[in-house]
Design a protein around this motif. Structure first.
Motif, PDB file in Angstrom:
ATOM      1  N   MET A 194       0.845  -1.170   0.000  1.00 38.81           N
ATOM      2  CA  MET A 194       0.000   0.000   0.000  1.00 38.81           C
ATOM      3  C   MET A 194       0.890   1.232   0.000  1.00 38.81           C
ATOM      4  SD  MET A 194      -1.583   0.197   3.882  1.00 38.81           S
ATOM      5  CE  MET A 194      -1.773  -1.540   3.971  1.00 38.81           C
ATOM      6  N   LEU A 195       0.390   2.273  -0.622  1.00 40.45           N
ATOM      7  CA  LEU A 195       1.189   3.490  -0.735  1.00 40.45           C
ATOM      8  C   LEU A 195       0.998   4.434   0.438  1.00 40.45           C
ATOM      9  CD1 LEU A 195       0.787   4.348  -4.511  1.00 40.45           C
ATOM     10  CD2 LEU A 195       2.682   3.225  -3.352  1.00 40.45           C
ATOM     11  N   TYR A 196      -0.161   4.368   1.070  1.00 40.80           N
ATOM     12  CA  TYR A 196      -0.489   5.326   2.118  1.00 40.80           C
ATOM     13  C   TYR A 196      -0.805   4.596   3.413  1.00 40.80           C
ATOM     14  CZ  TYR A 196      -1.031   7.882  -2.179  1.00 40.80           C
ATOM     15  OH  TYR A 196      -0.800   8.413  -3.421  1.00 40.80           O
ATOM     16  N   HIS A 229       8.407   3.229  -3.450  1.00 42.10           N
ATOM     17  CA  HIS A 229       8.351   3.121  -1.995  1.00 42.10           C
ATOM     18  C   HIS A 229       6.910   2.846  -1.580  1.00 42.10           C
ATOM     19  CE1 HIS A 229      12.263   5.608  -1.299  1.00 42.10           C
ATOM     20  NE2 HIS A 229      12.429   4.615  -2.145  1.00 42.10           N
ATOM     21  N   HIS A 230       6.747   1.889  -0.667  1.00 33.94           N
ATOM     22  CA  HIS A 230       5.411   1.498  -0.218  1.00 33.94           C
ATOM     23  C   HIS A 230       5.492   0.905   1.179  1.00 33.94           C
ATOM     24  CE1 HIS A 230       7.147  -2.173  -1.934  1.00 33.94           C
ATOM     25  NE2 HIS A 230       6.319  -2.845  -1.154  1.00 33.94           N
ATOM     26  N   TRP A 231       4.318   0.689   1.752  1.00 35.60           N
ATOM     27  CA  TRP A 231       4.212   0.080   3.079  1.00 35.60           C
ATOM     28  C   TRP A 231       3.863  -1.393   2.925  1.00 35.60           C
ATOM     29  CZ3 TRP A 231       5.813   2.892   7.038  1.00 35.60           C
ATOM     30  CH2 TRP A 231       5.759   4.281   6.939  1.00 35.60           C
ATOM     31  N   ALA A 232       4.342  -2.225   3.850  1.00 32.03           N
ATOM     32  CA  ALA A 232       4.033  -3.649   3.821  1.00 32.03           C
ATOM     33  C   ALA A 232       3.701  -4.127   5.226  1.00 32.03           C
ATOM     34  CB  ALA A 232       5.217  -4.443   3.281  1.00 32.03           C
ATOM     35  N   HIS A 233       2.753  -5.047   5.304  1.00 28.17           N
ATOM     36  CA  HIS A 233       2.458  -5.719   6.563  1.00 28.17           C
ATOM     37  C   HIS A 233       3.626  -6.645   6.885  1.00 28.17           C
ATOM     38  CE1 HIS A 233      -1.650  -4.415   5.655  1.00 28.17           C
ATOM     39  NE2 HIS A 233      -1.920  -4.640   6.937  1.00 28.17           N
ATOM     40  N   THR A 234       3.852  -6.922   8.148  1.00 27.26           N
ATOM     41  CA  THR A 234       4.921  -7.852   8.508  1.00 27.26           C
ATOM     42  C   THR A 234       4.527  -9.287   8.164  1.00 27.26           C
ATOM     43  OG1 THR A 234       4.071  -7.899  10.766  1.00 27.26           O
ATOM     44  CG2 THR A 234       5.910  -6.417  10.311  1.00 27.26           C
ATOM     45  N   ALA A 235       3.228  -9.582   8.192  1.00 28.27           N
ATOM     46  CA  ALA A 235       2.726 -10.888   7.737  1.00 28.27           C
ATOM     47  C   ALA A 235       1.936 -10.634   6.452  1.00 28.27           C
ATOM     48  CB  ALA A 235       1.865 -11.513   8.818  1.00 28.27           C
ATOM     49  N   ASN A 236       0.838 -11.309   6.276  1.00 27.85           N
ATOM     50  CA  ASN A 236       0.018 -11.117   5.077  1.00 27.85           C
ATOM     51  C   ASN A 236      -0.784  -9.827   5.161  1.00 27.85           C
ATOM     52  OD1 ASN A 236       0.859 -13.541   3.971  1.00 27.85           O
ATOM     53  ND2 ASN A 236      -0.773 -14.692   4.977  1.00 27.85           N
ATOM     54  N   ASP A 237      -1.050  -9.241   3.993  1.00 25.67           N
ATOM     55  CA  ASP A 237      -1.873  -8.035   3.907  1.00 25.67           C
ATOM     56  C   ASP A 237      -3.260  -8.356   4.449  1.00 25.67           C
ATOM     57  OD1 ASP A 237      -3.524  -5.843   2.928  1.00 25.67           O
ATOM     58  OD2 ASP A 237      -1.858  -5.363   1.607  1.00 25.67           O
ATOM     59  N   LEU A 261       3.269  -1.092  10.168  1.00 31.30           N
ATOM     60  CA  LEU A 261       3.739  -1.490   8.849  1.00 31.30           C
ATOM     61  C   LEU A 261       5.237  -1.255   8.713  1.00 31.30           C
ATOM     62  CD1 LEU A 261       0.878   0.202   6.813  1.00 31.30           C
ATOM     63  CD2 LEU A 261       1.086  -2.233   7.352  1.00 31.30           C
ATOM     64  N   ARG A 262       5.841  -1.941   7.728  1.00 30.87           N
ATOM     65  CA  ARG A 262       7.256  -1.730   7.427  1.00 30.87           C
ATOM     66  C   ARG A 262       7.374  -0.866   6.182  1.00 30.87           C
ATOM     67  NH1 ARG A 262       9.803  -7.172   6.232  1.00 30.87           N
ATOM     68  NH2 ARG A 262       7.775  -7.421   5.311  1.00 30.87           N
ATOM     69  N   PRO A 263       8.206   0.173   6.226  1.00 29.24           N
ATOM     70  CA  PRO A 263       8.426   0.929   4.991  1.00 29.24           C
ATOM     71  C   PRO A 263       9.358   0.140   4.071  1.00 29.24           C
ATOM     72  CG  PRO A 263       9.733   1.855   6.764  1.00 29.24           C
ATOM     73  CD  PRO A 263       8.922   0.742   7.359  1.00 29.24           C
ATOM     74  N   LYS A 264       8.979   0.001   2.823  1.00 32.50           N
ATOM     75  CA  LYS A 264       9.804  -0.670   1.816  1.00 32.50           C
ATOM     76  C   LYS A 264      10.321   0.425   0.900  1.00 32.50           C
ATOM     77  CE  LYS A 264       8.903  -5.136   2.439  1.00 32.50           C
ATOM     78  NZ  LYS A 264       9.819  -6.174   2.126  1.00 32.50           N
ATOM     79  N   CYS A 265      11.604   0.720   1.022  1.00 37.42           N
ATOM     80  CA  CYS A 265      12.185   1.878   0.328  1.00 37.42           C
ATOM     81  C   CYS A 265      13.448   1.512  -0.427  1.00 37.42           C
ATOM     82  CB  CYS A 265      12.459   2.994   1.331  1.00 37.42           C
ATOM     83  SG  CYS A 265      11.001   3.553   2.198  1.00 37.42           S
ATOM     84  N   GLY A 266      13.347   0.521  -1.285  1.00 38.46           N
ATOM     85  CA  GLY A 266      14.497   0.106  -2.088  1.00 38.46           C
ATOM     86  C   GLY A 266      14.643   0.974  -3.330  1.00 38.46           C
ATOM     87  N   SER A 267      15.501   0.516  -4.226  1.00 42.42           N
ATOM     88  CA  SER A 267      15.772   1.305  -5.433  1.00 42.42           C
ATOM     89  C   SER A 267      15.072   0.750  -6.678  1.00 42.42           C
ATOM     90  CB  SER A 267      17.281   1.359  -5.690  1.00 42.42           C
ATOM     91  OG  SER A 267      17.782   0.044  -5.857  1.00 42.42           O
ATOM     92  N   VAL A 268      14.369  -0.385  -6.557  1.00 42.09           N
ATOM     93  CA  VAL A 268      13.733  -0.992  -7.723  1.00 42.09           C
ATOM     94  C   VAL A 268      12.249  -0.653  -7.787  1.00 42.09           C
ATOM     95  CG1 VAL A 268      13.204  -3.168  -8.878  1.00 42.09           C
ATOM     96  CG2 VAL A 268      15.411  -2.863  -7.761  1.00 42.09           C
ATOM     97  N   LYS A 269      11.515  -0.907  -6.726  1.00 40.51           N
ATOM     98  CA  LYS A 269      10.073  -0.674  -6.710  1.00 40.51           C
ATOM     99  C   LYS A 269       9.773   0.676  -6.064  1.00 40.51           C
ATOM    100  CE  LYS A 269       8.725  -5.518  -6.463  1.00 40.51           C
ATOM    101  NZ  LYS A 269       7.972  -6.507  -5.707  1.00 40.51           N
ATOM    102  N   ASN A 317      -2.456  10.165  13.040  1.00 40.78           N
ATOM    103  CA  ASN A 317      -3.491   9.827  12.066  1.00 40.78           C
ATOM    104  C   ASN A 317      -3.366  10.603  10.749  1.00 40.78           C
ATOM    105  OD1 ASN A 317      -5.559   7.968  11.538  1.00 40.78           O
ATOM    106  ND2 ASN A 317      -7.123   9.551  11.824  1.00 40.78           N
ATOM    107  N   ASN A 318      -2.190  11.162  10.491  1.00 43.04           N
ATOM    108  CA  ASN A 318      -1.938  11.829   9.209  1.00 43.04           C
ATOM    109  C   ASN A 318      -1.651  10.784   8.145  1.00 43.04           C
ATOM    110  OD1 ASN A 318      -2.006  14.562  10.216  1.00 43.04           O
ATOM    111  ND2 ASN A 318      -0.027  14.111  11.166  1.00 43.04           N
ATOM    112  N   ILE A 319      -2.035  11.055   6.912  1.00 46.76           N
ATOM    113  CA  ILE A 319      -1.721  10.176   5.788  1.00 46.76           C
ATOM    114  C   ILE A 319      -0.256  10.376   5.436  1.00 46.76           C
ATOM    115  CG2 ILE A 319      -2.198   9.653   3.365  1.00 46.76           C
ATOM    116  CD1 ILE A 319      -5.027  10.829   3.836  1.00 46.76           C
ATOM    117  N   VAL A 320       0.509   9.274   5.367  1.00 48.56           N
ATOM    118  CA  VAL A 320       1.940   9.376   5.080  1.00 48.56           C
ATOM    119  C   VAL A 320       2.355   8.357   4.031  1.00 48.56           C
ATOM    120  CG1 VAL A 320       2.597  10.344   7.323  1.00 48.56           C
ATOM    121  CG2 VAL A 320       2.491   7.868   7.045  1.00 48.56           C
ATOM    122  N   ARG A 321       3.353   8.732   3.244  1.00 47.18           N
ATOM    123  CA  ARG A 321       3.970   7.824   2.283  1.00 47.18           C
ATOM    124  C   ARG A 321       5.158   7.156   2.976  1.00 47.18           C
ATOM    125  NH1 ARG A 321       2.923   9.083  -3.598  1.00 47.18           N
ATOM    126  NH2 ARG A 321       4.016   7.130  -3.833  1.00 47.18           N
ATOM    127  N   ALA A 322       5.588   6.044   2.454  1.00 50.98           N
ATOM    128  CA  ALA A 322       6.702   5.304   3.037  1.00 50.98           C
ATOM    129  C   ALA A 322       8.006   6.062   2.852  1.00 50.98           C
ATOM    130  CB  ALA A 322       6.810   3.929   2.389  1.00 50.98           C
TER     131      ALA A 322
END
Length: 163
Positions: A1-3, A39-47, A29-37, A9-14
């Motif tokens: 997810m992007l937001y 930047h987005h947020w990810a659940h630690t387990a399943n979405d 959530l974990r911020p995923k901030c690599g150089s290929v995809k 409670n502010n809307i934030v990007r990763a």
């Protein structure tokens, strides 16, 4: 997810080192901030949203037409919740669909969201004929893409997402 939502409670990007929470399940959530995809947020387990799909640039381009607070809006019915791609200020859900989706899945989403419409990606050569579907029609209309939308129609549709 992007937001996601921060502690206030502010809307934030990763971003690297940021802390945010899923607006659906409230898990951190974990911020995923690599150089290929992107930047987005990810659940630690399943979405927590079973309707989650990979997001393409085409999808992002459409979401950019909507105001920030109208993107990835969590909607709830009982114990179930899903993230609508866009929910206009008037309450209309707009689902942006790049990948293949069955009519059963379309019906499930329309039943859950209620007042909604779809934007299908008909730009791929394999999709020269696609269908335009609105929840108030019993059957989808099958039309050549050139008869469904032209450049002016796309701009009008995009502008309506702002309202």
């Amino acid at each position: 997810m992007l937001y996601a939502r921060d502690e206030l409670n502010n809307i934030v990007r990763a971003s690297k080192g940021a802390i945010a929470f899923c607006p659906g399940c409230n898990q951190q959530l974990r911020p995923k901030c690599g150089s290929v995809k992107i930047h987005h947020w990810a659940h630690t387990a399943n979405d927590c949203d079973l309707w989650r799909e990979p997001i393409t640039q085409w999808h992002l381009d459409w979401q950019e037409y909507a105001n920030l607070e109208c993107r990835e809006v969590v909607m709830r019915k009982g114990d179930e919740h899903h993230r609508a791609d866009i929910r206009t200020k008037a309450g209309v859900v707009v689902e942006i669909q790049h990948s293949t989706i069955s009519q059963t899945e379309i019906a499930e989403r329309e039943q859950f969201y209620g007042d909604m419409c779809w934007v299908f990606d008909l730009t791929k050569p394999s999709n020269r004929y696609g269908f335009l579907h609105r929840s108030d029609l019993d059957e989808p209309d099958v039309l050549p893409v050139s008869e469904v939308l032209d450049g002016n129609d796309l701009r009008q549709c995009a502008e309506s997402l702002k309202s």
